[in-house]
Design an enzyme around this catalytic site. Structure first.
Site, short mmCIF file in Angstrom:
data_model
loop_
_atom_site.label_atom_id
_atom_site.label_comp_id
_atom_site.label_asym_id
_atom_site.label_seq_id
_atom_site.Cartn_x
_atom_site.Cartn_y
_atom_site.Cartn_z
N VAL A 1 -11.36 2.69 -3.61
CA VAL A 1 -11.01 2.21 -4.95
C VAL A 1 -12.00 1.11 -5.34
O VAL A 1 -12.11 0.10 -4.63
CB VAL A 1 -9.56 1.68 -5.02
CG1 VAL A 1 -9.24 1.20 -6.43
CG2 VAL A 1 -8.56 2.76 -4.57
N ASP B 1 0.85 -1.20 0.00
CA ASP B 1 0.00 0.00 0.00
C ASP B 1 0.88 1.25 0.00
O ASP B 1 1.89 1.31 0.70
CB ASP B 1 -0.92 -0.02 1.22
CG ASP B 1 -2.08 0.95 1.08
OD1 ASP B 1 -3.23 0.49 1.01
OD2 ASP B 1 -1.83 2.18 1.03
N ASN C 1 -12.75 -3.34 2.70
CA ASN C 1 -13.73 -2.27 2.87
C ASN C 1 -14.72 -2.34 1.72
O ASN C 1 -14.31 -2.35 0.55
CB ASN C 1 -13.03 -0.92 2.90
CG ASN C 1 -12.10 -0.77 4.10
OD1 ASN C 1 -12.44 -1.21 5.19
ND2 ASN C 1 -10.93 -0.19 3.88
N HIS D 1 -6.89 -5.88 2.23
CA HIS D 1 -5.73 -5.33 2.93
C HIS D 1 -5.17 -6.44 3.82
O HIS D 1 -5.92 -7.03 4.62
CB HIS D 1 -6.13 -4.17 3.83
CG HIS D 1 -6.72 -2.98 3.14
ND1 HIS D 1 -6.02 -1.80 2.94
CD2 HIS D 1 -7.96 -2.76 2.61
CE1 HIS D 1 -6.81 -0.93 2.34
NE2 HIS D 1 -7.98 -1.48 2.12
N HIS E 1 -10.45 -5.51 -3.28
CA HIS E 1 -9.10 -5.66 -2.73
C HIS E 1 -9.17 -6.05 -1.27
O HIS E 1 -10.11 -5.71 -0.55
CB HIS E 1 -8.28 -4.38 -2.90
CG HIS E 1 -8.93 -3.12 -2.38
ND1 HIS E 1 -9.94 -2.49 -3.06
CD2 HIS E 1 -8.71 -2.40 -1.27
CE1 HIS E 1 -10.31 -1.42 -2.38
NE2 HIS E 1 -9.59 -1.34 -1.29
N GLN F 1 -14.49 2.45 1.54
CA GLN F 1 -13.86 1.96 0.32
C GLN F 1 -13.60 3.15 -0.61
O GLN F 1 -14.51 3.95 -0.85
CB GLN F 1 -14.75 0.94 -0.40
CG GLN F 1 -14.09 0.37 -1.65
CD GLN F 1 -14.93 -0.68 -2.36
OE1 GLN F 1 -16.05 -0.99 -1.94
NE2 GLN F 1 -14.39 -1.22 -3.44
P1 5GP Z 1 -9.79 1.26 0.40
O1 5GP Z 1 -9.92 2.54 1.17
O2 5GP Z 1 -10.51 1.34 -0.93
O3 5GP Z 1 -10.18 0.06 1.20
O4 5GP Z 1 -8.26 1.06 0.13
C1 5GP Z 1 -7.58 1.60 -0.96
C2 5GP Z 1 -6.12 1.56 -0.61
O5 5GP Z 1 -5.39 1.79 -1.79
C3 5GP Z 1 -5.67 2.63 0.40
O6 5GP Z 1 -5.09 1.99 1.53
C4 5GP Z 1 -4.66 3.46 -0.38
O7 5GP Z 1 -3.57 3.90 0.41
C5 5GP Z 1 -4.23 2.51 -1.48
N1 5GP Z 1 -3.81 3.16 -2.71
C6 5GP Z 1 -4.46 4.16 -3.36
N2 5GP Z 1 -3.80 4.51 -4.47
C7 5GP Z 1 -2.69 3.71 -4.52
C8 5GP Z 1 -1.61 3.61 -5.44
O8 5GP Z 1 -1.51 4.32 -6.45
N3 5GP Z 1 -0.66 2.68 -5.17
C9 5GP Z 1 -0.73 1.87 -4.07
N4 5GP Z 1 0.26 0.99 -3.90
N5 5GP Z 1 -1.74 1.94 -3.19
C10 5GP Z 1 -2.71 2.86 -3.40
#
Ligand code: 5GP
Length: 116
Positions: free
Chosen positions: A98, A31, A89, A104, A102, A96
């Site tokens: 993205v 991440d 998430n 974590h 996914h 969430q």
């Molecule tokens: P969510 O909030 O959707 O559960 O998690 C998305 C995760 O993607 C976040 O922890 C964020 O830091 C990670 N993330 C967002 N953009 C990028 C990226 O460009 N590269 C990487 N490696 N992680 C990302």
């Protein structure tokens, strides 16, 4: 204009990522904003699953495969013995950000329960 998510761009190698595991079905990378000493995102390569809410019985073997990969990564990254957390998430209330399924994988420190 591309409507690809950031994760699809990582799958397609259009943007860089610190990849720790890859096979035909899934990709795991660190991440960009780690919330623990080990914070890896494990994603299916398919774009057909935007979140857990899109998962159907057709995806059972894919999801099972991802969890086997998560267990293997936890061992390889040295967090299996101390313990780790796996989070997905799903939707707005769960934060969430993205729209590409996914998981974590977090470890290397203690976590509180319940989560915030
Ligand atoms: P969510 O909030 O959707 O559960 O998690 C998305 C995760 O993607 C976040 O922890 C964020 O830091 C990670 N993330 C967002 N953009 C990028 C990226 O460009 N590269 C990487 N490696 N992680 C990302």
């Amino acid at each position: 204009m591309s409507d690809k998510t950031i994760f699809k761009k990582i799958v397609d190698k259009e943007i860089p990522a610190d990849v720790v595991y890859e096979d035909d079905l899934c990709l795991a990378f660190r991440d960009v904003a780690p919330q623990a000493p080990v914070h890896v995102l494990v994603i299916p390569k398919t774009t057909s699953l935007r979140s857990l809410d899109d998962v159907t019985a057709d995806a059972q073997s894919l999801i099972g495969h991802i969890f086997v990969v998560i267990q293997k990564l936890a061992r390889e990254l040295g967090i299996a013995e101390s313990g780790y957390r796996v989070v997905s998430n799903c939707g707005e209330n769960a934060c969430q950000t993205v729209a590409h399924l996914h998981f974590h994988l977090l470890g290397g420190r203690g976590f509180a329960w319940p989560p915030g």
